[in-house]
Design an enzyme around this catalytic site. Structure first.
Site, PDB file in Angstrom:
ATOM      1  N   GLU A   2     -11.179   4.875   7.124  1.00  0.00           N
ATOM      2  CA  GLU A   2      -9.943   5.532   7.582  1.00  0.00           C
ATOM      3  C   GLU A   2     -10.335   6.819   8.308  1.00  0.00           C
ATOM      4  O   GLU A   2     -10.155   7.929   7.803  1.00  0.00           O
ATOM      5  CB  GLU A   2      -9.001   5.823   6.409  1.00  0.00           C
ATOM      6  CG  GLU A   2      -7.629   6.287   6.888  1.00  0.00           C
ATOM      7  CD  GLU A   2      -6.698   6.684   5.750  1.00  0.00           C
ATOM      8  OE1 GLU A   2      -5.539   7.013   6.042  1.00  0.00           O
ATOM      9  OE2 GLU A   2      -7.131   6.691   4.576  1.00  0.00           O
ATOM     10  N   HIS A  51      -9.902   1.799   0.524  1.00  0.00           N
ATOM     11  CA  HIS A  51      -9.621   2.613   1.697  1.00  0.00           C
ATOM     12  C   HIS A  51     -10.914   2.612   2.521  1.00  0.00           C
ATOM     13  O   HIS A  51     -11.892   3.255   2.148  1.00  0.00           O
ATOM     14  CB  HIS A  51      -9.285   4.054   1.296  1.00  0.00           C
ATOM     15  CG  HIS A  51      -7.894   4.248   0.770  1.00  0.00           C
ATOM     16  ND1 HIS A  51      -7.398   3.558  -0.308  1.00  0.00           N
ATOM     17  CD2 HIS A  51      -6.899   5.092   1.183  1.00  0.00           C
ATOM     18  CE1 HIS A  51      -6.156   3.956  -0.538  1.00  0.00           C
ATOM     19  NE2 HIS A  51      -5.833   4.882   0.359  1.00  0.00           N
ATOM     20  N   HIS A  86       1.311   5.261  -2.366  1.00  0.00           N
ATOM     21  CA  HIS A  86       0.769   6.179  -3.374  1.00  0.00           C
ATOM     22  C   HIS A  86       1.940   6.794  -4.141  1.00  0.00           C
ATOM     23  O   HIS A  86       2.453   7.859  -3.784  1.00  0.00           O
ATOM     24  CB  HIS A  86      -0.073   7.273  -2.707  1.00  0.00           C
ATOM     25  CG  HIS A  86      -1.316   6.764  -2.051  1.00  0.00           C
ATOM     26  ND1 HIS A  86      -2.574   6.929  -2.606  1.00  0.00           N
ATOM     27  CD2 HIS A  86      -1.504   6.080  -0.897  1.00  0.00           C
ATOM     28  CE1 HIS A  86      -3.473   6.378  -1.807  1.00  0.00           C
ATOM     29  NE2 HIS A  86      -2.849   5.849  -0.760  1.00  0.00           N
ATOM     30  N   ASP A 133       2.271   3.343   3.007  1.00  0.00           N
ATOM     31  CA  ASP A 133       1.252   4.304   2.574  1.00  0.00           C
ATOM     32  C   ASP A 133       1.862   5.500   1.860  1.00  0.00           C
ATOM     33  O   ASP A 133       1.548   5.781   0.715  1.00  0.00           O
ATOM     34  CB  ASP A 133       0.398   4.769   3.755  1.00  0.00           C
ATOM     35  CG  ASP A 133      -0.939   5.354   3.333  1.00  0.00           C
ATOM     36  OD1 ASP A 133      -1.186   5.460   2.117  1.00  0.00           O
ATOM     37  OD2 ASP A 133      -1.742   5.700   4.194  1.00  0.00           O
ATOM     38  N   HIS A 193       0.839  -1.200   0.000  1.00  0.00           N
ATOM     39  CA  HIS A 193       0.000   0.000   0.000  1.00  0.00           C
ATOM     40  C   HIS A 193       0.874   1.250   0.000  1.00  0.00           C
ATOM     41  O   HIS A 193       1.455   1.621   1.017  1.00  0.00           O
ATOM     42  CB  HIS A 193      -0.921   0.017   1.222  1.00  0.00           C
ATOM     43  CG  HIS A 193      -1.959   1.097   1.185  1.00  0.00           C
ATOM     44  ND1 HIS A 193      -3.308   0.832   1.069  1.00  0.00           N
ATOM     45  CD2 HIS A 193      -1.858   2.448   1.223  1.00  0.00           C
ATOM     46  CE1 HIS A 193      -3.982   1.974   1.052  1.00  0.00           C
ATOM     47  NE2 HIS A 193      -3.112   2.973   1.146  1.00  0.00           N
ATOM     48  N   TRP A 215       0.189  13.708   3.151  1.00  0.00           N
ATOM     49  CA  TRP A 215      -0.366  13.010   4.312  1.00  0.00           C
ATOM     50  C   TRP A 215       0.706  12.625   5.335  1.00  0.00           C
ATOM     51  O   TRP A 215       0.427  12.526   6.517  1.00  0.00           O
ATOM     52  CB  TRP A 215      -1.118  11.755   3.873  1.00  0.00           C
ATOM     53  CG  TRP A 215      -2.325  12.083   3.056  1.00  0.00           C
ATOM     54  CD1 TRP A 215      -3.587  12.382   3.521  1.00  0.00           C
ATOM     55  CD2 TRP A 215      -2.400  12.173   1.627  1.00  0.00           C
ATOM     56  NE1 TRP A 215      -4.424  12.642   2.468  1.00  0.00           N
ATOM     57  CE2 TRP A 215      -3.734  12.524   1.288  1.00  0.00           C
ATOM     58  CE3 TRP A 215      -1.479  11.985   0.595  1.00  0.00           C
ATOM     59  CZ2 TRP A 215      -4.154  12.692  -0.025  1.00  0.00           C
ATOM     60  CZ3 TRP A 215      -1.894  12.154  -0.711  1.00  0.00           C
ATOM     61  CH2 TRP A 215      -3.223  12.509  -1.005  1.00  0.00           C
ATOM     62  N   GLN A 260      -9.788   9.174  -5.053  1.00  0.00           N
ATOM     63  CA  GLN A 260      -9.421   9.891  -3.832  1.00  0.00           C
ATOM     64  C   GLN A 260     -10.543  10.777  -3.293  1.00  0.00           C
ATOM     65  O   GLN A 260     -10.764  10.850  -2.083  1.00  0.00           O
ATOM     66  CB  GLN A 260      -8.180  10.755  -4.094  1.00  0.00           C
ATOM     67  CG  GLN A 260      -7.713  11.608  -2.934  1.00  0.00           C
ATOM     68  CD  GLN A 260      -7.154  10.807  -1.784  1.00  0.00           C
ATOM     69  OE1 GLN A 260      -6.011  10.369  -1.821  1.00  0.00           O
ATOM     70  NE2 GLN A 260      -7.949  10.587  -0.746  1.00  0.00           N
TER      71      GLN A 260
END
Length: 418
Positions: free
Chosen positions: A212, A209, A58, A308, A56, A314, A151
């Site tokens: 979360e 997702h 991005h 992640d 996982h 983030w 997203q």
């Protein structure tokens, strides 16, 4: 190629491992320590392990922290706002440069398979196009799966469903979703049904997702697991994050875990990111905001760990080291008993490979000769020392090699310990 004086996980003996034409051809127990030669790689008692898997991340957002603004609140939702500011700046060259730099960092740290999310709430779908192209270019060097990830919500973003289908037609491997970010609960549930429909239509995997958020009323996980169960798709379905589970009461979880076990779905936790983003609205006591990794393991439900983010809106840290992520998880989730340590590497190797549905994974005769050499002789020693990845071999070819670090002891210490 032959590797001698090697340790294997859960085995006390030394092993000699033979590789022929890119496959493991023979794995023998050694009776004695062998002397190294030019034709062999001497593992020197260190651990030969299946490659790390990053389940996982991005890549389209990696290395963008502070562009154009920093996430000052540290919340998930401000991160999404900052990413919305960065999206208009995306182009193929930009994504390729950052993705390749991040992949290189991961490879240097023992990763040979990656699942990356690519944002579909972008009318150009440049992230999906670029990462699918990179996947095809790098197929002989690394396993890369691309998730079509909405997203800003599949149903709450203009033409979100159309963009998702276009991403799958471009070639995304996995259908993504974010039901808790849809405008309403009803839209969130509808999005889950659409995810299942699209995965069946295009014969793709699913990675959502899911919940979360700190809100204990966010319960899309039960809906996703139920849909996976009823459509007999559990092994192909992954629930990522599920941080709301940290806020569920035990009575509800006792009922939920029965469904989760029966559904057969997989879980991914990203502990460094979750402990950073969640609990932001708490004063004290402050929640950890990480899903119930320890309890999922105890229930024999497949759970693995991912990073992640690496330096994005983030999460502004990250160094590509899954062993660091594992170390955080063991502490945060209070998995600090020896029985927890003994199979700790499962959560960044075998469990992740199962989540990605990888074929031919593992150190077995007949499998592709993909492995790493770790500084340490078992899971516990590697974790405790945060051992280096000394070597990474793919299809019998060395793709990364690192010299074993040596530390000189000061003479005064030697005198005291003599």
């Amino acid at each position: 190629m032959q590797i001698i004086n090697a340790r294997l996980r859960q085995r006390p003996e030394l092993f000699s491992i033979h590789i022929d034409q890119g496959q493991f051809s023979k794995i023998d127990i050694q009776q004695d320590t062998l002397a190294a030669s030019e034709e062999t790689i001497d593992a020197a008692g260190n651990l030969v392990c299946a490659p790390f898997v990053e389940p996982h991340i991005h890549l389209d957002a990696a290395l963008t922290a502070g562009e154009p603004e920093w996430n000052q609140s540290g919340t998930l939702f401000e991160g999404i706002e900052r990413w919305s500011q960065r999206k208009p700046m995306l182009n193929e060259a930009d994504i390729r440069r950052r993705a390749l730099s991040t992949i290189e960092l991961l490879v240097q740290n023992g990763v040979q398979a990656i699942r990356t999310h690519a944002d579909t709430t972008d009318p150009t779908l440049i992230g999906v196009r670029t990462l699918c192209a990179l996947r095809d270019e790098l197929k002989d060097k690394i396993d890369l799966q691309v998730v079509a990830f909405p997203q800003d919500g599949m149903l709450s973003y203009p033409n979100g469903v159309k963009l998702m289908e276009e991403a799958l037609e471009i070639g995304a491997d996995v259908v993504g979703g974010i039901p808790h970010f849809e405008y309403t609960r009803e839209l969130g549930e509808k999005s889950v049904k659409l995810i299942i429909e699209l995965a069946k239509k295009y014969d793709r995997l699913i990675d959502v997702h899911c919940d979360e958020i700190d809100d204990p009323n966010s319960r899309f996980l039960e809906f996703l697991a139920c849909e996976a169960l009823f459509h007999d798709m559990g092994s192909k379905v992954t629930a990522s994050h599920t941080t709301a589970m940290h806020s569920y009461d035990n009575a509800y979880c006792s009922k939920l875990f029965r469904l989760l076990k029966n559904s057969g779905i997989n879980f991914i936790s990203c502990p460094t990111e979750s402990i950073h983003l969640q609990g932001r609205f708490d004063t004290y006591p402050k929640r950890r905001g990480v899903t119930r990794v320890k309890e999922l393991r105890a229930a024999d439900i497949n759970v693995c760990l991912g990073q992640d983010s690496i330096f994005d809106p983030w999460y502004s840290l990250g160094n590509g080291k899954l062993l660091r992520t594992l170390d955080f998880a063991m502490h945060i989730c209070q998995m600090m008993g020896y029985q927890d340590y003994a199979r700790a590497l499962d959560m960044i190797t075998d469990n992740s490979a199962k989540t990605l549905c990888l074929k031919g994974y593992g150190i077995e005769v007949g499998n592709p000769a993909n492995f790493i050499l770790l500084e340490g002789h078992d899971d516990y020693s590697v974790l405790r020392k945060q051992g280096e990845v000394l070597l990474s071999v793919r299809h019998g070819n060395i793709i990364m090699e690192r010299a074993l670090s040596r530390v000189l002891t000061p003479s005064w210490v030697a005198q005291i310990t003599a």
